[in-house]
Design an enzyme around this catalytic site. Structure first.
Site, PDB file in Angstrom:
ATOM      1  N   GLN A 174       0.809  -1.214   0.000  1.00  0.00           N
ATOM      2  CA  GLN A 174       0.000   0.000   0.000  1.00  0.00           C
ATOM      3  C   GLN A 174       0.846   1.268   0.000  1.00  0.00           C
ATOM      4  O   GLN A 174       0.318   2.377   0.059  1.00  0.00           O
ATOM      5  CB  GLN A 174      -0.941  -0.008   1.207  1.00  0.00           C
ATOM      6  CG  GLN A 174      -1.956  -1.135   1.176  1.00  0.00           C
ATOM      7  CD  GLN A 174      -2.773  -1.241   2.447  1.00  0.00           C
ATOM      8  OE1 GLN A 174      -2.728  -0.383   3.320  1.00  0.00           O
ATOM      9  NE2 GLN A 174      -3.523  -2.326   2.565  1.00  0.00           N
ATOM     10  N   HIS A 188      -1.147   0.091   5.646  1.00  0.00           N
ATOM     11  CA  HIS A 188      -1.703   1.005   6.646  1.00  0.00           C
ATOM     12  C   HIS A 188      -0.838   2.256   6.835  1.00  0.00           C
ATOM     13  O   HIS A 188      -0.407   2.581   7.936  1.00  0.00           O
ATOM     14  CB  HIS A 188      -1.927   0.286   7.982  1.00  0.00           C
ATOM     15  CG  HIS A 188      -2.938  -0.824   7.902  1.00  0.00           C
ATOM     16  ND1 HIS A 188      -3.323  -1.555   8.984  1.00  0.00           N
ATOM     17  CD2 HIS A 188      -3.642  -1.316   6.848  1.00  0.00           C
ATOM     18  CE1 HIS A 188      -4.223  -2.459   8.612  1.00  0.00           C
ATOM     19  NE2 HIS A 188      -4.425  -2.326   7.318  1.00  0.00           N
ATOM     20  N   TYR A 212      -9.657 -11.207   9.828  1.00  0.00           N
ATOM     21  CA  TYR A 212      -9.935 -11.693   8.482  1.00  0.00           C
ATOM     22  C   TYR A 212     -10.211 -13.189   8.447  1.00  0.00           C
ATOM     23  O   TYR A 212     -10.827 -13.685   7.498  1.00  0.00           O
ATOM     24  CB  TYR A 212      -8.775 -11.334   7.547  1.00  0.00           C
ATOM     25  CG  TYR A 212      -8.668  -9.856   7.293  1.00  0.00           C
ATOM     26  CD1 TYR A 212      -9.654  -9.178   6.569  1.00  0.00           C
ATOM     27  CD2 TYR A 212      -7.598  -9.121   7.785  1.00  0.00           C
ATOM     28  CE1 TYR A 212      -9.569  -7.818   6.331  1.00  0.00           C
ATOM     29  CE2 TYR A 212      -7.498  -7.755   7.558  1.00  0.00           C
ATOM     30  CZ  TYR A 212      -8.492  -7.114   6.830  1.00  0.00           C
ATOM     31  OH  TYR A 212      -8.396  -5.758   6.614  1.00  0.00           O
ATOM     32  N   GLU A 217     -15.236   2.828   9.569  1.00  0.00           N
ATOM     33  CA  GLU A 217     -15.890   3.848  10.387  1.00  0.00           C
ATOM     34  C   GLU A 217     -15.820   5.231   9.752  1.00  0.00           C
ATOM     35  O   GLU A 217     -14.883   5.535   9.015  1.00  0.00           O
ATOM     36  CB  GLU A 217     -15.215   3.935  11.764  1.00  0.00           C
ATOM     37  CG  GLU A 217     -15.298   2.680  12.596  1.00  0.00           C
ATOM     38  CD  GLU A 217     -14.618   2.829  13.959  1.00  0.00           C
ATOM     39  OE1 GLU A 217     -14.748   1.896  14.764  1.00  0.00           O
ATOM     40  OE2 GLU A 217     -13.975   3.871  14.208  1.00  0.00           O
ATOM     41  N   TYR A 275     -10.172   6.944  19.706  1.00  0.00           N
ATOM     42  CA  TYR A 275     -11.196   6.329  18.855  1.00  0.00           C
ATOM     43  C   TYR A 275     -11.228   4.814  18.957  1.00  0.00           C
ATOM     44  O   TYR A 275     -11.949   4.158  18.213  1.00  0.00           O
ATOM     45  CB  TYR A 275     -11.041   6.840  17.417  1.00  0.00           C
ATOM     46  CG  TYR A 275     -11.460   8.290  17.352  1.00  0.00           C
ATOM     47  CD1 TYR A 275     -12.751   8.648  17.011  1.00  0.00           C
ATOM     48  CD2 TYR A 275     -10.586   9.299  17.742  1.00  0.00           C
ATOM     49  CE1 TYR A 275     -13.167   9.973  17.024  1.00  0.00           C
ATOM     50  CE2 TYR A 275     -10.988  10.630  17.761  1.00  0.00           C
ATOM     51  CZ  TYR A 275     -12.280  10.954  17.403  1.00  0.00           C
ATOM     52  OH  TYR A 275     -12.691  12.264  17.435  1.00  0.00           O
TER      53      TYR A 275
END
Length: 350
Positions: A68, A131, A246, A225, A235
């Site tokens: 990513q 991430h 997963y 979210e 949070y």
């Protein structure tokens, strides 16, 4: 909080027109005052699109193009026409042994980046390739907000204010730390942190009415979210979550805990949201005031109607359009969508 599935779309009479074609993973996009666009390609290319011509911008920092990672978001200073500052996020190899999210600012001169300044870089580098977070936004006071995902270190980073990752950060526009940031003066704390307990926020914007910073973030299997960012707030990730592993096992049995914020909306199943925009123009009267979010997993553009910070309607737009990486409203009032393997498309009525 009521879970709801998206309707097929009473507004499914939308289609798209291609603005920029043949892009691989167009991650971020901004609109320059002259009507041209800057688009980041995850592979490390920065494209200046002007009058139908794609030009590669020179002197772009080296990125860690793996998983990513890559060249990620891009944003203009609110006073860009006065100062020329452009802000970008990317996966930086500086420091060796893996990478971490970095934020730079630079100026564009003759299709070359100049005056490059690194404003922040997460540390230490990690060898995981996911991430990175990386969305960027300015608030009404000119503060720079950005996200860094927890870099796959779920049990180490998000709940620890002494570690980078799993956070929303706030800086002054020059990279200095505001004196009223919530963790300034706490020994060992990363003082740029504004909120914590996040997983991987890949959508961020300023609310067009309240000026609040909104983010959406990837959950695991379930539990994506939408959150409204509050100073110093926790949070919850991974202590509380509406998602599971997963492999369908559970890592927590809690969806709430005192002292931890609740999302204003969560998705089950996960749609893998990326990019978000409020529709404020008169070009789409039936969508005005609604929030649009891209779905990487299910390959559509989602419309969310929101009243009193509660989602009242979910609707699929552009179903099976492809992996929607970003969505923005342009200065012309049109909605532009970045789709992997295609390019930048404009939302139009059929």
């Amino acid at each position: 909080m009521v879970k709801m599935q998206p309707t097929p779309g009473v507004n499914s009479n939308y289609t798209t027109e291609t603005v920029i074609d043949n892009l691989s993973v167009p991650w971020g996009m901004v609109f320059l005052p002259d009507g041209s666009m800057l688009v980041t390609e995850q592979n490390g290319e920065l494209i200046h699109f002007k009058e139908g011509v794609k030009t590669l911008v020179k002197n772009v920092p080296e990125v860690y193009f793996r998983g990513q990672g890559g060249l990620l978001d891009i944003e203009l200073h609110p006073k860009y026409e006065e100062n020329g500052w452009i802000y970008m996020s990317y996966s930086s190899i500086q420091g060796g042994n893996g990478a971490h999210t970095a934020i730079i600012r630079a100026k564009l001169e003759n299709d070359e980046l100049t005056n490059i300044e690194q404003l922040y870089k997460g540390s230490p580098n990690v060898e995981t390739a996911h991430h990175y977070g990386s969305r960027i936004e300015f608030d009404n006071s000119g503060y720079l907000f950005f996200s860094i995902g927890e870099r796959g270190k779920r049990d180490e980073n998000p709940q620890d204010i002494k570690r980078d990752g799993g956070k929303i950060y706030r800086l002054n526009d020059d990279g200095s730390i505001p004196s009223d940031n919530p963790f300034v003066g706490i020994e060992g704390a990363k003082e740029a942190i504004y909120s914590y307990g996040h997983r991987n926020p890949q959508g961020m914007l300023k609310h067009y009415q309240t000026g609040e910073i909104w983010v959406h973030e990837h959950g695991p299997q379930g539990g994506d979210e939408i959150n409204i960012i509050k100073k110093g707030a926790n949070y919850g990730w991974p202590v509380i979550s509406y998602g599971i592993n997963y492999d369908s096992t559970r890592f927590t049995d809690k969806t709430s805990q005192e002292g931890m914020e609740q999302p204003i909306h969560y998705w089950v199943p996960s749609i893998a949201p990326s990019g978000m925009a409020f529709v404020t123009s008169d070009n789409y009267p039936e969508l005005k005031g609604d929030l649009l979010a891209g779905s990487l997993k299910f390959q559509y553009l989602e419309r969310l109607s929101i009243e009193n910070n509660k989602v009242t309607l979910r609707e699929k737009l552009l179903d099976q359009a492809g992996r929607v990486r970003n969505v923005r409203q342009g200065p012309d009032g049109n909605i532009y969508i970045a789709i992997e393997g295609k390019g930048i498309l404009k939302l139009v009525k059929k």
